[in-house]
Design a protein around this motif. Structure first.
Motif, PDB file in Angstrom:
ATOM      1  N   VAL A 235       0.842  -1.207   0.000  1.00  0.00           N
ATOM      2  CA  VAL A 235       0.000   0.000   0.000  1.00  0.00           C
ATOM      3  C   VAL A 235       0.871   1.247   0.000  1.00  0.00           C
ATOM      4  O   VAL A 235       0.622   2.206  -0.750  1.00  0.00           O
ATOM      5  CB  VAL A 235      -0.955  -0.003   1.213  1.00  0.00           C
ATOM      6  N   VAL A 236       1.913   1.248   0.820  1.00  0.00           N
ATOM      7  CA  VAL A 236       2.792   2.417   0.918  1.00  0.00           C
ATOM      8  C   VAL A 236       3.544   2.645  -0.397  1.00  0.00           C
ATOM      9  O   VAL A 236       3.649   3.789  -0.867  1.00  0.00           O
ATOM     10  CB  VAL A 236       3.795   2.254   2.076  1.00  0.00           C
ATOM     11  N   ILE A 237       4.067   1.573  -1.004  1.00  0.00           N
ATOM     12  CA  ILE A 237       4.783   1.725  -2.278  1.00  0.00           C
ATOM     13  C   ILE A 237       3.870   2.354  -3.329  1.00  0.00           C
ATOM     14  O   ILE A 237       4.260   3.300  -4.034  1.00  0.00           O
ATOM     15  CB  ILE A 237       5.319   0.367  -2.771  1.00  0.00           C
ATOM     16  N   ALA A 238       2.656   1.827  -3.441  1.00  0.00           N
ATOM     17  CA  ALA A 238       1.709   2.371  -4.422  1.00  0.00           C
ATOM     18  C   ALA A 238       1.414   3.844  -4.127  1.00  0.00           C
ATOM     19  O   ALA A 238       1.395   4.679  -5.044  1.00  0.00           O
ATOM     20  CB  ALA A 238       0.422   1.552  -4.406  1.00  0.00           C
ATOM     21  N   ALA A 239       1.198   4.151  -2.855  1.00  0.00           N
ATOM     22  CA  ALA A 239       0.882   5.530  -2.483  1.00  0.00           C
ATOM     23  C   ALA A 239       2.039   6.470  -2.808  1.00  0.00           C
ATOM     24  O   ALA A 239       1.839   7.568  -3.354  1.00  0.00           O
ATOM     25  CB  ALA A 239       0.544   5.603  -0.996  1.00  0.00           C
ATOM     26  N   TYR A 240       3.254   6.053  -2.512  1.00  0.00           N
ATOM     27  CA  TYR A 240       4.418   6.911  -2.729  1.00  0.00           C
ATOM     28  C   TYR A 240       4.692   7.138  -4.211  1.00  0.00           C
ATOM     29  O   TYR A 240       4.987   8.265  -4.638  1.00  0.00           O
ATOM     30  CB  TYR A 240       5.650   6.298  -2.066  1.00  0.00           C
ATOM     31  N   VAL A 241       4.624   6.083  -5.011  1.00  0.00           N
ATOM     32  CA  VAL A 241       4.906   6.223  -6.445  1.00  0.00           C
ATOM     33  C   VAL A 241       3.848   7.101  -7.109  1.00  0.00           C
ATOM     34  O   VAL A 241       4.164   8.002  -7.899  1.00  0.00           O
ATOM     35  CB  VAL A 241       4.984   4.842  -7.119  1.00  0.00           C
ATOM     36  N   LEU A 242       2.585   6.864  -6.786  1.00  0.00           N
ATOM     37  CA  LEU A 242       1.513   7.660  -7.375  1.00  0.00           C
ATOM     38  C   LEU A 242       1.593   9.120  -6.934  1.00  0.00           C
ATOM     39  O   LEU A 242       1.329  10.033  -7.726  1.00  0.00           O
ATOM     40  CB  LEU A 242       0.152   7.070  -6.996  1.00  0.00           C
ATOM     41  N   THR A 243       1.966   9.344  -5.683  1.00  0.00           N
ATOM     42  CA  THR A 243       2.088  10.723  -5.198  1.00  0.00           C
ATOM     43  C   THR A 243       3.190  11.463  -5.934  1.00  0.00           C
ATOM     44  O   THR A 243       3.016  12.633  -6.327  1.00  0.00           O
ATOM     45  CB  THR A 243       2.360  10.730  -3.683  1.00  0.00           C
ATOM     46  N   ASN A 244       4.324  10.812  -6.156  1.00  0.00           N
ATOM     47  CA  ASN A 244       5.413  11.458  -6.882  1.00  0.00           C
ATOM     48  C   ASN A 244       5.026  11.739  -8.327  1.00  0.00           C
ATOM     49  O   ASN A 244       5.395  12.786  -8.890  1.00  0.00           O
ATOM     50  CB  ASN A 244       6.676  10.597  -6.814  1.00  0.00           C
ATOM     51  N   TYR A 245       4.287  10.824  -8.934  1.00  0.00           N
ATOM     52  CA  TYR A 245       3.813  11.082 -10.291  1.00  0.00           C
ATOM     53  C   TYR A 245       2.880  12.292 -10.299  1.00  0.00           C
ATOM     54  O   TYR A 245       2.940  13.138 -11.202  1.00  0.00           O
ATOM     55  CB  TYR A 245       3.091   9.857 -10.854  1.00  0.00           C
ATOM     56  N   ALA A 246       2.020  12.389  -9.272  1.00  0.00           N
ATOM     57  CA  ALA A 246       1.100  13.523  -9.189  1.00  0.00           C
ATOM     58  C   ALA A 246       1.859  14.836  -9.036  1.00  0.00           C
ATOM     59  O   ALA A 246       1.508  15.846  -9.656  1.00  0.00           O
ATOM     60  CB  ALA A 246       0.144  13.324  -8.017  1.00  0.00           C
ATOM     61  N   TYR A 247       2.900  14.830  -8.218  1.00  0.00           N
ATOM     62  CA  TYR A 247       3.713  16.037  -8.069  1.00  0.00           C
ATOM     63  C   TYR A 247       4.262  16.489  -9.422  1.00  0.00           C
ATOM     64  O   TYR A 247       4.196  17.669  -9.775  1.00  0.00           O
ATOM     65  CB  TYR A 247       4.895  15.771  -7.129  1.00  0.00           C
ATOM     66  N   MET A 248       4.825  15.539 -10.164  1.00  0.00           N
ATOM     67  CA  MET A 248       5.441  15.906 -11.438  1.00  0.00           C
ATOM     68  C   MET A 248       4.404  16.239 -12.499  1.00  0.00           C
ATOM     69  O   MET A 248       4.658  17.037 -13.405  1.00  0.00           O
ATOM     70  CB  MET A 248       6.364  14.782 -11.902  1.00  0.00           C
ATOM     71  N   ALA A 249       3.214  15.642 -12.394  1.00  0.00           N
ATOM     72  CA  ALA A 249       2.164  15.945 -13.361  1.00  0.00           C
ATOM     73  C   ALA A 249       1.730  17.399 -13.279  1.00  0.00           C
ATOM     74  O   ALA A 249       1.384  18.022 -14.287  1.00  0.00           O
ATOM     75  CB  ALA A 249       0.972  15.021 -13.136  1.00  0.00           C
ATOM     76  N   VAL A 250       1.748  17.949 -12.086  1.00  0.00           N
ATOM     77  CA  VAL A 250       1.314  19.335 -11.906  1.00  0.00           C
ATOM     78  C   VAL A 250       2.487  20.308 -11.932  1.00  0.00           C
ATOM     79  O   VAL A 250       2.410  21.373 -12.548  1.00  0.00           O
ATOM     80  CB  VAL A 250       0.534  19.473 -10.576  1.00  0.00           C
ATOM     81  N   LEU A 251       3.592  19.944 -11.271  1.00  0.00           N
ATOM     82  CA  LEU A 251       4.724  20.868 -11.129  1.00  0.00           C
ATOM     83  C   LEU A 251       5.809  20.650 -12.166  1.00  0.00           C
ATOM     84  O   LEU A 251       6.599  21.570 -12.431  1.00  0.00           O
ATOM     85  CB  LEU A 251       5.340  20.722  -9.726  1.00  0.00           C
ATOM     86  N   GLY A 252       5.882  19.442 -12.732  1.00  0.00           N
ATOM     87  CA  GLY A 252       7.012  19.086 -13.569  1.00  0.00           C
ATOM     88  C   GLY A 252       8.222  18.751 -12.715  1.00  0.00           C
ATOM     89  O   GLY A 252       8.271  19.067 -11.527  1.00  0.00           O
ATOM     90  N   HIS A 253       9.211  18.105 -13.310  1.00  0.00           N
ATOM     91  CA  HIS A 253      10.403  17.724 -12.555  1.00  0.00           C
ATOM     92  C   HIS A 253      11.135  18.949 -12.015  1.00  0.00           C
ATOM     93  O   HIS A 253      11.545  18.991 -10.847  1.00  0.00           O
ATOM     94  CB  HIS A 253      11.336  16.895 -13.441  1.00  0.00           C
ATOM     95  N   ASP A 254      11.275  19.972 -12.850  1.00  0.00           N
ATOM     96  CA  ASP A 254      11.983  21.173 -12.420  1.00  0.00           C
ATOM     97  C   ASP A 254      11.214  21.884 -11.312  1.00  0.00           C
ATOM     98  O   ASP A 254      11.809  22.385 -10.349  1.00  0.00           O
ATOM     99  CB  ASP A 254      12.181  22.124 -13.597  1.00  0.00           C
ATOM    100  N   GLY A 255       9.897  21.952 -11.460  1.00  0.00           N
ATOM    101  CA  GLY A 255       9.081  22.605 -10.438  1.00  0.00           C
ATOM    102  C   GLY A 255       9.130  21.868  -9.119  1.00  0.00           C
ATOM    103  O   GLY A 255       9.153  22.483  -8.050  1.00  0.00           O
ATOM    104  N   LEU A 256       9.163  20.539  -9.201  1.00  0.00           N
ATOM    105  CA  LEU A 256       9.272  19.752  -7.975  1.00  0.00           C
ATOM    106  C   LEU A 256      10.615  19.990  -7.311  1.00  0.00           C
ATOM    107  O   LEU A 256      10.708  20.106  -6.078  1.00  0.00           O
ATOM    108  CB  LEU A 256       9.090  18.268  -8.306  1.00  0.00           C
ATOM    109  N   ALA A 257      11.675  20.079  -8.108  1.00  0.00           N
ATOM    110  CA  ALA A 257      13.001  20.322  -7.548  1.00  0.00           C
ATOM    111  C   ALA A 257      13.084  21.682  -6.868  1.00  0.00           C
ATOM    112  O   ALA A 257      13.831  21.857  -5.893  1.00  0.00           O
ATOM    113  CB  ALA A 257      14.058  20.234  -8.651  1.00  0.00           C
ATOM    114  N   ALA A 258      12.304  22.649  -7.338  1.00  0.00           N
ATOM    115  CA  ALA A 258      12.334  23.997  -6.761  1.00  0.00           C
ATOM    116  C   ALA A 258      11.370  24.158  -5.589  1.00  0.00           C
ATOM    117  O   ALA A 258      11.398  25.185  -4.908  1.00  0.00           O
ATOM    118  CB  ALA A 258      12.002  25.024  -7.839  1.00  0.00           C
TER     119      ALA A 258
END
Length: 437
Positions: A235-258
Motif C-alpha cells: 500500500v505504501v509503495i503504491a501511495a508513494y509512487v503515485l504521489t510522486n507522479y502527481a507532483y510531477m504531473a502538476v509541477l514538472g520535474h523542475d518545479g518539484l526540484a524547486a
C-alpha cells in the motif's frame, strides 16, 4: 505483583494499518523535492521511489520471518539480545530511547506544529508548544489499552491515505497544469550520486519495523505479522509512487526540484489557498498518526528491557486493567518532548534517520543466526534466502556510509551515543541491576 501480560487484540487490518502509519509521516510530503534536486529526470526519480520501496519490501520480508520466529513484544531488541547478547540488545534500546524513536517522534511532531500554525495562521513561536501538545495528546490516547489506541491509529492511517488520494487524484486529473509533463527530462543537473538521491527516499520509508515491537499484541502472529507487513508495504509503495507522479504531473520535474512544500504547491496551483489549507490539515493528521505509533512501539522495547533487568523495573510494569506499558510510554514521550524543546527539525531528522537504517541492517543480520540456531522452520520464511537479506544489508550499509560522509557531524553524534552506551551498560550491570529486578 506479576505483570498480567499483553493482550492479543490486534487484527490483520489493525496490523497492516500500523505498518502504513509507521511509515507514512511527513517524508512523502517533503522529501520528493529533495530527490528531484538530485536527479535529472522524472523517470530516474520514479525509479528511485520504486527501488526504495522494493528494498524496503525486502526488509519487511526479513522482519516477517523474525516476527514469526519470536512473536513477542520488543522486536529488534529481542532479536539482537538473543543473537548477539544482552549488550547488543541494550545498545539498541539505549539508542532507540535517546535518538531513534524519540528523535523521530520529536521531528515529526515539529512538522505537526509547523503545519498547524500555517493552517490556523498562528505565530511561528507556537510551533514547539504545539509539537509538545501533540506528543502529550497521542501519549494520552494509548494509556487505555491497545484496542482503543489501535482504533485511533486506524483513523489516523485512513485519513492520511485519503490525503494522499486527494493529491493523486488532483495530479492525474490536472496533469499538465502549467504546461508540464510528468516524465519529461528535467534540466536540473544531477547533484551527487544515486546514493545521495536514494537517502531521502529510504528515510521516507522508515518505520516498517514498528509492528514487530507490538508482536505480543497481535492475534495469530505467525500468520498475521507476515501478511500485515507485506500488505502494508505494498500500500505504501503504491501511495508513494503515485504521489510522486502527481507532483510531477502538476509541477514538472523542475518545479518539484524547486518546491519546498510540493504537496501544498500542487493543491495551491489547482485549488488555490483553500486547497493548500486542506492538504496542510491532512499532513498534520498524518504526523499525529506517525507520532502515535512510534511512541507505542518504542514503549514496548523499554518495557521488555525493564523485564530483562536492563532498565528500571518501573518501566516493566503493565497496567493491570489496560495491559499497557504506561510508565514506559510516558518516559519515552517525556524524552521526545525534551528533544523537541532542545533541537531543531533538521537535527532531529538527521539523527533519527541515520540511527534507524543502521539498526535495520544490524537487526536483519540476526536472521543468519536464527537460521543456524533458531530451531524449527517458522510459519513464514524469507524467500530467496540468503540473497535478499544480503542485498538489503549491503545496500543499506552503502547508503548509511554515504550519509555519514555527507553529514559526518550528525552521523558522529549518533555513533557517540552508541559508544556512550558501553560504559552505561557496564555501570548498570555492576551497580544497578539489582534495582531493576
Amino acid at each position: 505483583m506479576e505483570n498480567p501480560g499483553y493482550a492479543r487484540r490486534l487484527t490483520l487490518m489493525d496490523a497492516a494499518l500500523i505498518v502504513v502509519g509507521g511509515i507514512i509521516g511527513g517524508g512523502i510530503f517533503l522529501n520528493p523535492g529533495i530527490v528531484a534536486q538530485r536527479t535529472s529526470s522524472g523517470w530516474v526519480l520514479l525509479g528511485l521511489w520504486v527501488g526504495g520501496g522494493l528494498l524496503t519490501l525486502i526488509g519487511c520480508l526479513c522482519y516477517a520471518e523474525l516476527g514469526a520466529r519470536r512473536p513477542q513484544a520488543g522486536g529488534s531488541y529481542v532479536y539482537l539480545r538473543e543473537a548477539f547478547g544482552r549488550l547488543a540488545g541494550f545498545l539498541f534500546g539505549w539508542t532507540m530511547l535517546l535518538v531513534i524513536y524519540s528523535g523521530s517522534s520529536a521531528a515529526v511532531a515539529t512538522i505537526f506544529g509547523t503545519y498547524a500554525t500555517s493552517v490556523f495562521g498562528l505565530s511561528p513561536a507556537l510551533v514547539k508548544p504545539l509539537a509538545v501538545g501533540a506528543l502529550i495528546f497521542v501519549t494520552g490516547l494509548n494509556l487505555f489499552g491497545i484496542r482503543f489506541g489501535a482504533q485511533v491509529q486506524n483513523v489516523f492511517s485512513i485519513l492520511k491515505l485519503l490525503a494522499i488520494a486527494a493529491l493523486v487524484v488532483t495530479g492525474l486529473a490536472f496533469a499538465g497544469v502549467g504546461n508540464t509533463e510528468a516524465l519529461a527530462p528535467g534540466v536540473v543537473p544531477t547533484s551527487g550520486s544515486l546514493a545521495s538521491a536514494l537517502l531521502p527516499v529510504l528515510f521516507a520509508f522508515s518505520g516498517f519495523s514498528y509492528l514487530n515491537n507490538l508482536a505480543g499484541e497481535v492475534r495469530d502472529p505467525q500468520r498475521t505479522l507476515p501478511r500485515a507487513l507485506v500488505l502494508g508495504m505494498l500500500v505504501v509503495i503504491a501511495a508513494y509512487v503515485l504521489t510522486n507522479y502527481a507532483y510531477m504531473a502538476v509541477l514538472g520535474h523542475d518545479g518539484l526540484a524547486a518546491s519546498q512544500a510540493p504537496a501544498a504547491d500542487v493543491m495551491s496551483r489547482v485549488f488555490g489557498t483553500a486547497g493548500a489549507r486542506v492538504i496542510a490539515i491532512g499532513i498534520a493528521v498524518s504526523t499525529l498518526g506517525f507520532c502515535n505509533i512510534t511512541l507505542v512501539a518504542g514503549a514496548r522495547v523499554l518495557q521488555v528491557m525493564g523485564e530483562d533487568g536492563l532498565f528500571f523495573a518501573s518501566v516493566a510494569r503493565l497496567h493491570p486493567r489496560y495491559r499497557t506499558p504506561n510508565i514506559a510510554l510516558m518516559a519515552l514521550a517525556a524524552w521526545a518532548i525534551v528533544l523537541v524543546l532542545g533541537a531543531n527539525y533538521g537535527q532531529l531528522l538527521d539523527f533519527a534517520a541515520f540511527g534507524d537504517w543502521a539498526a535495520y541492517a544490524v537487526t536483519i543480520a540476526t536472521l543468519f543466526w536464527y537460521r543456524r540456531h533458531g530451531g524449527e522452520r517458522p510459519a513464514f520464511a524469507t524467500p530467496a534466502y540468503p540473497l535478499l537479506p544480503l542485498v538489503f544489508m549491503a545496500t543499506v550499509v552503502a547508503v548509511v556510509v554515504a550519509y555519514a560522509l555527507d553529514k559526518p557531524l550528525s552521523a558522529g553524534v549518533v555513533c557517540l551515543v552508541v559508544l556512550a552506551g558501553l560504559p552505561v551498560y557496564a555501570v548498570w550491570r555492576r551497580l544497578f541491576s539489582k534495582l531493576a529486578r
